[in-house]
Motif scaffolding. Structure first.
Motif, short mmCIF file in Angstrom:
data_model
loop_
_atom_site.label_atom_id
_atom_site.label_comp_id
_atom_site.label_asym_id
_atom_site.label_seq_id
_atom_site.Cartn_x
_atom_site.Cartn_y
_atom_site.Cartn_z
N ASN A 179 0.81 -1.21 0.00
CA ASN A 179 0.00 0.00 0.00
C ASN A 179 0.85 1.27 0.00
O ASN A 179 0.45 2.29 -0.56
CB ASN A 179 -0.94 0.00 1.20
CG ASN A 179 -1.98 -1.09 1.13
OD1 ASN A 179 -2.29 -1.59 0.04
ND2 ASN A 179 -2.53 -1.49 2.27
N ARG A 180 2.02 1.21 0.62
CA ARG A 180 2.88 2.38 0.69
C ARG A 180 3.73 2.55 -0.57
O ARG A 180 4.40 3.58 -0.73
CB ARG A 180 3.80 2.30 1.90
CG ARG A 180 3.15 2.68 3.22
CD ARG A 180 4.17 2.62 4.34
NE ARG A 180 3.62 3.09 5.61
CZ ARG A 180 4.05 4.17 6.25
NH1 ARG A 180 5.00 4.92 5.71
NH2 ARG A 180 3.54 4.53 7.41
N GLY A 181 3.75 1.55 -1.44
CA GLY A 181 4.61 1.63 -2.60
C GLY A 181 6.07 1.55 -2.26
O GLY A 181 6.93 2.03 -3.01
N LEU A 182 6.38 0.95 -1.10
CA LEU A 182 7.77 0.89 -0.66
C LEU A 182 8.55 -0.17 -1.42
O LEU A 182 9.61 0.08 -1.97
CB LEU A 182 7.82 0.61 0.85
CG LEU A 182 9.20 0.41 1.47
CD1 LEU A 182 10.05 1.65 1.29
CD2 LEU A 182 9.08 0.06 2.96
N GLY A 183 8.01 -1.38 -1.47
CA GLY A 183 8.69 -2.46 -2.15
C GLY A 183 9.76 -3.10 -1.29
O GLY A 183 10.37 -2.45 -0.45
N PRO A 223 3.70 8.26 -3.22
CA PRO A 223 2.60 8.35 -4.20
C PRO A 223 3.11 8.21 -5.63
O PRO A 223 4.26 8.55 -5.94
CB PRO A 223 2.02 9.75 -3.94
CG PRO A 223 2.49 10.12 -2.57
CD PRO A 223 3.81 9.46 -2.39
N GLU A 224 2.23 7.74 -6.50
CA GLU A 224 2.58 7.57 -7.91
C GLU A 224 3.15 8.84 -8.50
O GLU A 224 4.13 8.83 -9.26
CB GLU A 224 1.35 7.13 -8.70
CG GLU A 224 0.91 5.69 -8.48
CD GLU A 224 1.72 4.71 -9.30
OE1 GLU A 224 2.58 5.15 -10.09
OE2 GLU A 224 1.50 3.50 -9.14
N LEU A 225 2.54 9.97 -8.17
CA LEU A 225 2.97 11.23 -8.76
C LEU A 225 4.38 11.64 -8.33
O LEU A 225 5.03 12.44 -9.02
CB LEU A 225 1.98 12.35 -8.38
CG LEU A 225 0.58 12.24 -8.98
CD1 LEU A 225 -0.34 13.29 -8.37
CD2 LEU A 225 0.64 12.41 -10.50
N LEU A 226 4.86 11.11 -7.20
CA LEU A 226 6.17 11.53 -6.69
C LEU A 226 7.26 10.48 -6.93
O LEU A 226 8.36 10.59 -6.41
CB LEU A 226 6.08 11.81 -5.18
CG LEU A 226 5.11 12.92 -4.77
CD1 LEU A 226 5.16 13.12 -3.26
CD2 LEU A 226 5.43 14.22 -5.48
N ARG A 227 6.93 9.47 -7.73
CA ARG A 227 7.90 8.40 -7.98
C ARG A 227 8.79 8.72 -9.17
O ARG A 227 8.35 9.29 -10.17
CB ARG A 227 7.18 7.07 -8.23
CG ARG A 227 6.42 6.57 -7.01
CD ARG A 227 5.75 5.24 -7.28
NE ARG A 227 4.86 4.88 -6.17
CZ ARG A 227 4.11 3.78 -6.15
NH1 ARG A 227 4.13 2.94 -7.18
NH2 ARG A 227 3.33 3.52 -5.12
N VAL A 228 10.04 8.29 -9.04
CA VAL A 228 11.01 8.39 -10.12
C VAL A 228 11.22 6.99 -10.69
O VAL A 228 11.40 6.04 -9.93
CB VAL A 228 12.34 8.97 -9.61
CG1 VAL A 228 13.42 8.92 -10.69
CG2 VAL A 228 12.14 10.40 -9.12
N PRO A 229 11.17 6.84 -12.02
CA PRO A 229 11.37 5.50 -12.60
C PRO A 229 12.71 4.91 -12.17
O PRO A 229 13.71 5.61 -12.02
CB PRO A 229 11.33 5.76 -14.11
CG PRO A 229 10.58 7.04 -14.25
CD PRO A 229 10.91 7.86 -13.04
#
Length: 882
Positions: free
Chosen positions: A353-357, A574-580
């Protein structure tokens, strides 16, 4: 113990009834190895040889054997040939050579020799026996060699040098890392207990492996079914046609032991036991668990569990979900170890849920064998893991944890949540002893090791998402940039509470746009007085904030200073703040973490700042560690224990001699029971003396009514004696002493103890009852670096008393730190010291006076868990029936 390839072997002293075992072992050894050992052809052992090799006195003649599955694979021995000197030799079965067995035998023989007064080993080796010569030379000792009559004689002292201990640690690291690597990167997995029925553990395990796209082979084991989830089944593991690296076990507890035997026959590397019904169920379960561990180790198997959730590796080249979790977490940079199977699933959902991985995950359940220490060894050099997360319910070997964690923390951050922190409680399924050391000592151990200890799982993830995606800060200076004045003030208050300094605040106003944020962030990052930036974005109504998010992501990717945010109240990355991320992780380096509350963002930043500060402190021991007389101190303690085998409280003279060996001067004290004795003592000391009571119930009185100072002659002594006897109830129990009057100073106290599980602990505080009542003491784990002693003196709340509080003289803090280091080194060097107390040390402007000491010593029946040899810890618990 673990061999170089990560497999398990059992080491023990040889016994007379090992004769048949020795003969079988010798028959499997090649003629060349026999020649290298005995310098002649010895195809068989004579009855006299067998008698000599199996019957030793365990003092002058010591021999160890290694066994796997009940078969001997190696033997090593030493025989005393002169006072303090023994000849050492090994013989290893040929197919087991190259697994580091010689070094293991040398470690254990050296420790046995040290315990029995042996000072050096000699070894005669044929010149072309290069492997054996290398074993001795690579052990870290200073080896001298001589060549005579076609034989190389090697001679070396076995005192454990820093180099030798370093060699042991490196061997241990390689072996434990190798044992875990196979769990994370298996080529094949067998599910024992696979089932055709829906909603069963065995079926879920098979489904998770297959639907998770595991890159290896999956084998289903069921005694009667033809297929499970589309896979053909096999009645037993041994009937599987291919190799099996790891077996996932989900059968009733009483059947697990048969599975171990089956897996051992197949040559399986390790087991992940999902089955419950072991130590968490009570006495019968504890006995079953001990048998499971003993059986697994005797056949060379490592064990995760029992009562475990399983193992996960998110590497696309492996894609291993050997767990009960239906959630395959996203690829990330964090390795996660937890001990709770029930909590493991919730943790994985929170990670997703946090997008941590995560990179890899282990839920060890009852943690009967594989522990957090093993995972630290693996993650230390695992390139895919940049942050280590630990949820610890118990610590089986705190000293080893401290040593490994201190090393790992230098390479990558370690974040830990420790349950039972207040009560020091241990979950029922964990077969470990309760730590007797106080909570502050355990916290100090984490702090010394550089571990970021947090209070909750949420805070763990708060810190982890910052460390995984942003650079480390250079200092404590913070800039707050945001479009909410109210949240900005909350950020400033939160920063002050956790030791951060806000020296730049940029209020942008509610109508700030993306360009305003970009300009403000660029200015803050370029400011040399700023080390980190807190960004607050609460958008106006009906605004998505995507433009501002793009600015944050772009700045975060390029910045060499960390950014944390409260962006739309989102949690995680958040998706918007992620760097590929080119490595395939959910979010790459530079992604900006967000926190629903600005206080959480600031707290996470403060934890990371503390870690960054710790990294900049040199990892070195005290500079004066070599200025002590260890031999003198050890000789004194050993001589006393020879006379007092059940333990002994040192007399004042004995304590003086012991402390003097470490450069600590204990002032002379004379016990007196009458006025005449008091006068004689004062006259002998040249007067200017003190008469005081030393009984515990009196010496902690805040009014100091038990002390009479500045006594200069016999009349004043008589006056003092009458006065003190008049105010003290039951003077016969007062424990009066006469002592030279010490220079004025601030009273401080030091104490050490030897915890059977935790090892040595030292504490420091201002003397007096208020310190004890308020718990104002600093704790550390010896040995200490110079900065450890400095921190101890400064971190107590009453430390201003030492630094000129209200205009008083600043005391000689350097001398106090020296005494702290020396006492800590004494406790570290001599585990026979069960407790040492310096209740009154007067710290003056030009020195410190040690006025009292209490020392209790006992024989060491249970050596420290991390002392000179590296062995797997046997789980404590119930005695097994024969």
């Amino acid at each position: 113990m673990l061999l170089r390839d990560g497999r398990v072997a059992h080491i023990r002293p040889i016994r007379p009834d090992d004769a048949a075992l020795l003969v079988e072992f010798y028959s499997r050894v090649s003629a060349e190895s026999k020649y290298y050992r005995f310098f002649s052809a010895m195809p068989e052992l004579s009855p006299k040889d067998i008698e000599r090799f199996t019957r030793v006195d365990y003092t002058d003649r010591v021999a160890f054997i290694l066994t796997v599955g009940g078969n001997m694979i190696a033997v090593g021995r030493y025989d005393l040939v002169a006072p303090g000197q023994a000849e050492v030799a090994f013989l290893v079965e040929d197919r087991h050579q190259g697994r580091g067995i010689g070094q293991l035998l040398l470690e254990h023989l050296s420790q046995a020799g040290r315990e029995r007064g042996v000072e050096r080993f000699v070894a005669d080796v044929l010149p072309d026996n290069h492997a054996m010569i290398r074993t001795f030379r690579d052990a870290g000792y200073q080896v001298a060699s001589d060549y005579e009559d076609g034989v190389v004689r090697l001679v070396f002292d076995i005192d454990p040098t820093d180099t030798a201990i370093g060699v042991m640690e490196q061997r241990e690291h390689r072996a434990e890392s190798a044992s875990i690597e196979k769990f994370f990167n298996p080529r094949s997995v067998a599910v024992v207990g696979a089932s055709r029925r829906q909603d069963t553990i065995g079926r879920a395990l098979v489904r998770n492996l297959v639907t998770g796209d595991f890159a290896g082979r999956v084998y289903a084991v069921h005694p009667s079914a033809d297929a499970v989830s589309g896979l053909p089944t096999y009645p037993t593991v041994s009937e599987i046609p291919g190799d099996v690296d790891v077996a996932i076990v989900a059968v009733p507890a009483e059947a697990v032991h048969d599975v171990v035997l089956d897996c051992a026959a197949k040559g399986v590397h390790g087991l992940v036991v999902i089955s419950s019904g072991f130590a968490e169920t009570g006495h019968e379960g504890r006995v079953r668990q001990r048998r499971l561990v003993g059986l697994s180790r005797s056949y060379g198997l490592r064990l995760i569990g029992p009562n475990a959730l399983g193992v996960i590796n998110t590497d696309p080249a492996v894609a291993l979900n050997a767990s009960l979790s239906s959630v395959m977490p996203p690829r990330g940079r964090a390795g996660f170890f937890c001990q709770s199977g029930a909590l493991g699933s919730a943790i994985l959902e929170k990670v997703q849920n946090r997008g941590l991985g995560i990179s890899t995950f282990v839920s060890a359940g009852n943690r009967a064998d594989v522990s957090g220490n093993d995972l630290l060894q693996y993650w230390e050099k695992d390139d895919s893991t940049e942050v280590v997360l630990l949820y610890l319910e118990s610590i089986g070997n705190p000293r080893k944890f401290s040593r490994i964690a201190r090393r790992v923390s230098r390479r990558k951050p370690v974040i830990a949540v420790r349950s039972g922190r207040t009560t020091q409680g241990v979950p029922m399924g964990h077969a470990v002893r309760r730590i007797a050391a106080p909570q502050q000592a355990v916290d100090a151990m984490f702090k010394q090791a550089g571990v970021i200890q947090v209070d909750t799982l949420d805070e763990m993830f708060d810190v982890a998402q910052l460390l995984a995606h942003q650079p480390l800060p250079r200092g404590r200076r913070v800039a707050v940039v945001g479009n909410s004045d109210a949240l900005g003030l909350l950020a400033i208050d939160a920063a002050a509470a956790v030791g951060l300094v806000v020296n730049k605040q940029v209020p942008l106003g509610a109508d700030a746009n993306a360009e305003d944020f970009e300009d403000a962030l660029d200015a803050a990052i370029d400011d040399p007085e700023v080390d980190a930036v807190v960004v607050i974005y609460i958008p106006p109504l009906n605004v998505s904030g995507e433009d501002v998010a793009n600015v944050l992501a772009a700045v975060g990717e390029q910045s060499d200073k960390p950014l944390v945010s409260t962006f739309l109240g989102a949690e995680g990355v958040p998706e918007l703040l992620r760097v590929p991320d080119v490595a395939g992780s959910t979010a790459g380096r530079g992604s900006v973490p967000s926190y629903p509350a600005v206080e959480a963002a600031v707290r996470a930043l403060a934890r990371v700042v503390q870690y960054a500060v710790w990294l900049r402190i040199p990892d070195s021991h005290a500079a004066d560690a070599d200025l002590v007389d260890r031999v003198r101190a050890k000789r004194l303690v050993n001589e006393l224990l020879l006379r007092h085998r059940d333990g002994h409280d040192l007399t004042h003279h004995e304590a003086h001699e012991l402390l003097a060996a470490y450069g600590v001067n204990l002032w002379e004290t004379t016990s007196v029971s009458s006025l005449e004795e008091a006068r004689e003592a004062g006259d002998r000391l040249g007067w200017d003396v003190v008469l005081k009571a030393t009984a515990d119930h009196l010496r902690h009185r805040p009014d100091l009514a038990h002390v009479w100072r500045n006594i200069d002659d016999a009349d004043e002594m008589a006056h003092a004696w009458v006065a003190l006897n008049g105010v003290i109830t039951d003077p016969g129990r007062a424990g009066f002493v006469v002592q030279k009057n010490a220079p004025p100073g601030v009273p401080v106290s030091l104490a050490t103890l030897e915890d059977p599980l935790f090892g040595p602990v030292i504490s420091f505080g201002i003397g007096g009852p208020l310190t004890e009542l308020l718990g104002d003491r600093a704790f550390r784990i010896p040995p200490l670096a110079e900065h450890d002693a400095q921190d101890m003196v400064r971190e107590i709340k009453a430390s201003p008393l030492l630094f000129g509080y209200r205009g008083s003289e600043i005391v000689d803090v350097a001398e106090i730190e020296r005494i702290v280091r020396r006492v800590a080194q004494l406790q570290h060097d001599l585990p026979q010291i069960r407790a040492l107390d310096l209740p009154l040390v007067l710290a003056g402007a030009t020195g410190a006076t040690v006025l009292g000491a209490a020392v209790h010593i006992e024989p060491v029946l249970d050596p420290r868990s991390d002392w000179f040899v590296r062995r797997l810890t046997a789980p404590p618990g119930d005695t097994l029936p024969d």
